[in-house]
Design a protein around this motif. Sequence first.
Motif, short mmCIF file in Angstrom:
data_model
loop_
_atom_site.label_atom_id
_atom_site.label_comp_id
_atom_site.label_asym_id
_atom_site.label_seq_id
_atom_site.Cartn_x
_atom_site.Cartn_y
_atom_site.Cartn_z
N LEU A 386 1.15 66.09 117.64
CA LEU A 386 1.82 67.02 118.54
C LEU A 386 3.33 66.45 119.18
CD1 LEU A 386 -1.11 68.47 120.91
CD2 LEU A 386 -0.18 69.39 118.83
N THR A 387 4.27 67.36 119.15
CA THR A 387 5.43 66.75 119.57
C THR A 387 5.14 67.27 121.25
OG1 THR A 387 6.20 69.10 119.81
CG2 THR A 387 6.49 68.11 117.85
N ALA A 391 2.44 69.33 122.98
CA ALA A 391 1.41 68.84 124.01
C ALA A 391 1.51 69.35 125.35
CB ALA A 391 1.64 67.26 124.22
N MET A 392 3.02 69.58 125.81
CA MET A 392 3.01 70.38 127.23
C MET A 392 2.38 71.49 127.05
SD MET A 392 6.36 70.23 129.26
CE MET A 392 6.61 68.32 129.32
N LYS A 393 2.67 72.48 126.02
CA LYS A 393 2.26 73.89 125.94
C LYS A 393 0.78 73.91 125.79
CE LYS A 393 6.29 76.12 123.69
NZ LYS A 393 6.86 76.60 122.38
N LYS A 394 0.24 72.96 125.31
CA LYS A 394 -1.22 72.74 125.22
C LYS A 394 -1.94 72.23 126.53
CE LYS A 394 -1.74 72.58 120.24
NZ LYS A 394 -2.52 73.69 120.07
N ALA A 398 1.25 66.78 131.82
CA ALA A 398 1.77 68.04 132.71
C ALA A 398 2.90 68.80 132.15
CB ALA A 398 2.25 67.23 134.05
N LYS A 399 2.74 70.17 132.84
CA LYS A 399 4.14 70.79 132.56
C LYS A 399 5.24 70.53 133.46
CE LYS A 399 1.82 75.15 130.95
NZ LYS A 399 2.53 74.94 129.54
N ALA A 400 6.41 70.57 132.80
CA ALA A 400 7.68 70.27 133.70
C ALA A 400 8.58 71.40 134.15
CB ALA A 400 8.46 69.15 132.60
N PRO A 582 16.51 77.64 137.38
CA PRO A 582 15.96 76.77 138.47
C PRO A 582 14.47 76.80 138.57
CG PRO A 582 17.98 78.02 139.48
CD PRO A 582 17.57 78.75 138.18
N PHE A 583 14.10 75.54 138.36
CA PHE A 583 12.39 75.40 138.40
C PHE A 583 11.64 76.22 137.32
CE2 PHE A 583 13.82 74.60 142.94
CZ PHE A 583 13.61 73.34 142.85
N GLY A 584 12.54 76.47 136.27
CA GLY A 584 11.65 76.95 135.05
C GLY A 584 10.96 75.99 134.33
N ASP A 585 9.92 76.46 133.56
CA ASP A 585 9.10 75.83 132.73
C ASP A 585 9.95 75.41 131.46
OD1 ASP A 585 7.29 74.78 130.75
OD2 ASP A 585 5.92 76.18 130.86
N ILE A 586 10.30 74.13 131.17
CA ILE A 586 11.11 73.69 130.45
C ILE A 586 10.81 74.19 128.97
CG2 ILE A 586 9.92 71.25 129.93
CD1 ILE A 586 13.93 72.13 130.05
#
Length: 825
Positions: A386-387, A391-394, A398-400, A582-586
């Motif tokens: 996974l990229t 990995a973040m989407k799954k 941790a989500k950023a 601001p503070f959005g899920d990257i």
Amino acid sequence: MDESYIEKEVVYYPNGGKSIFYVSQDIVIIIDDNICDLNGSKEIFPYSMITDKQNSYMFQYKQVFRFLKEDQEDIDKYIKQLRNWEEIEFKRAVVNREDCADASPLEFLFEKSFANVYGIGALKFLHKEYGISDDKGNQYFLDYFIQKTNGGVAVEENGIHYHHPQIIGKDRYRRQLNKQNACVAWGIKLYRFSTEDCLYLDRIEDDIQKFFGKDINAFKENSLLADRGVVLYEHQKVTLHDIKKQREKGIKSFLAVFPTASGKSRIVEEDMRIYATEHPSFKALILAPNKSIINDWEMRINKSLPQYQHAITIRTYAYMVRNYRDIPSDYFSYIVVDEAHHAVAPMLKRVIQYFDPDFMIGLTATDQRPDKKRLESVFGTYKTRLTLIEAMKKNIIAKANVYRIETNIDLTKVRFNGKDYVNADLEKNIRVNSRNELIADVLKTYFSEGKAAKRQGIIFCVNTKHASEMEKLLNEAGLSAHAYTGITKNADNIMAKFKAKQIRFLCACNMISEGWDYPELGILVMARPTMSKVLYLQQIGRGLRRCENKDNVFIIDVVDEYGALAKPCTMHSIFKNSMYVPFGDITSKNYREGDIIEVDGLQERIERIVEIDIENFEDKYGDYFNQEQLAREFYVSTDTINSWIKKGKIKPSASFAFGSRKIYLFSLDDVKEIRDRLQIPEHNDETIKKDFFDFLNERDYSLSYKMPFLLSFIKYMDRMGDARIEDVLTNYIDFYKNRIKQNLPVDRSTCPYNESTLSDRKFIKKNMLTNPFEKFERKRFLYYSKDLGVISMNHALLEKLNADDFETIKKQMNEDLHNYYSKII
């Protein structure tokens, strides 16, 4: 020792110890005699005396064993065991260190050099803290491992205080050698890089390319862990019907607890029969800890499933941990792990997580709840390519949620060396009160109430003074903070307080890994701009681990005013997301104005969506050659490259002005085109001796510098090819001073050397490093480490030169000096 071994070489150390190198066909045995003792010596000999010579033999021969002389009588027996052992008893449930390993400052230098050689994307091939074990079940962790199509290559970073035999003593050094010898048994080539090695920035890159090879296609990719879901069954619940029913629902992994002698094998045999009937392409693997259990399984399969015997592979753990990478991860559709409580051992865990079968079942009689929880974590995960975004989407990491602090600090004049900002310039420009106050204000505004007020974080600072300034500002704002740098007193105590939540923020500089294994870390402030994706990813990696108390991390990018090209890494450039909220899920690009972002009690209404420039220098030009690199590639001077550009002989792929300096960049395709058009020959380790003598035979002496310099270097060069620059400089200066004493001309009239300038060591040293040293350095014959104060010969060249060659060199230099001066008298 076996009589077939011939003494090849002896290396003597300043403390009176020595290493003897014995060779028999493709096997080398190194015997270390008395090298762990100080013997009254106050100085510790350079660790590179060990690493350089061993790496040379490791590269040249198939197997290189190393022992202490005290263990010599057991050498033949030990080697036989290592080369023929079939089973490893997985006696120890050691925590797997691969998934959470951070780089030390020394390892960071290696990773940066590795990325310079192969590109930033090649870091995915590095397996960190890779576990192996010896025949006694002792487990070791290698700093780095790369699986290649023709075997494995490992790297150990040897810092002086943790690895030097004179400092760590015989027992710890013996364990270090046991690790190396275990690698041999695993078919792994182990190279060692010392602190000194990593400070030769050009040489370390040449060595990496030599030891690992130029073909990146021969590397096998490391992977991230993904979740495959697992169901835990107590014995009384396990029935064939339940397993089949859960499998139909998509459950791919089962962990079953069976009391001893309860018929576990029989249940699995019947389930394999059912599965094989429904799946014609059925291929199964049965893993067990030892030959006894393997033999039992072979008899059972032969008796109960003879028609599927050809499709069922039965192996010991030991066999599979050494050979699993030679098998495609999806080769087996059905896997059984018997005695599954061993699965927490890092090596077996790696095997289980490598394979991605349609169905996997682990069998164990261990009914202690803590053990079963650990086993669930092992059986419930597998390796996937996974990229970072995937990995973040799954939810594997941790989500950023990202916030950008945009300042009006003008950094357009910060110098850029073609790879990153010049740190001295950053230090002068970044430490601005208004910039620091913006950071403190954002943290106080958004992280002082509710759940967000419990978040702890790290501010990555440009230097120790910057860290102290941020510490003071945050404390004044009511946010407990402490500087955490290389000069922090009681650093362990500070980290303990941080983990005990007595300190909320650490203001860090140059402390990449010390005590940073802290999954609860919830806020990262990127206050130190960098164009190095290696460094940026190392820093954000501190916050990407998930834990029970954390599903996401807040990352705050501090964005200053930069030039059009020299922009630093940010989360938006790393994740290729040009839409900022601001503070959005990257990972999200679907936000709309008016949406409410709510994370961990923090609420923010999206008033507007800003499109930002995410072009990054390293992504676009990271594998391009600048003019200095092109000069080294073509074995010409930088002045020659600049002259070719000026005359239109070659055309850069791109060029950029940075102040008074211009940087020219050349793509790999253009480098090849220039080489072919100008018929520039390839130069490598095989041609380096010929290249060196061809260079000397050019006798290109516009001034005399090269001749006394090379003679001075050879005079003070030790057997490892190193010479202290101050010794070389003294001898070099003395050559010209002696000519003055004899009333002989110093050199041609264009030479700046005279009685006055020769007394200025700083001036002569600078001149010597510019010319003549640079003439040798650009062709990769010599290297210079400013931090070590040492000039060193290329390892590949040193290996090819013998005593007669050095006599030939000295003879030519003296003859050339005589001829040179005879023409100017």
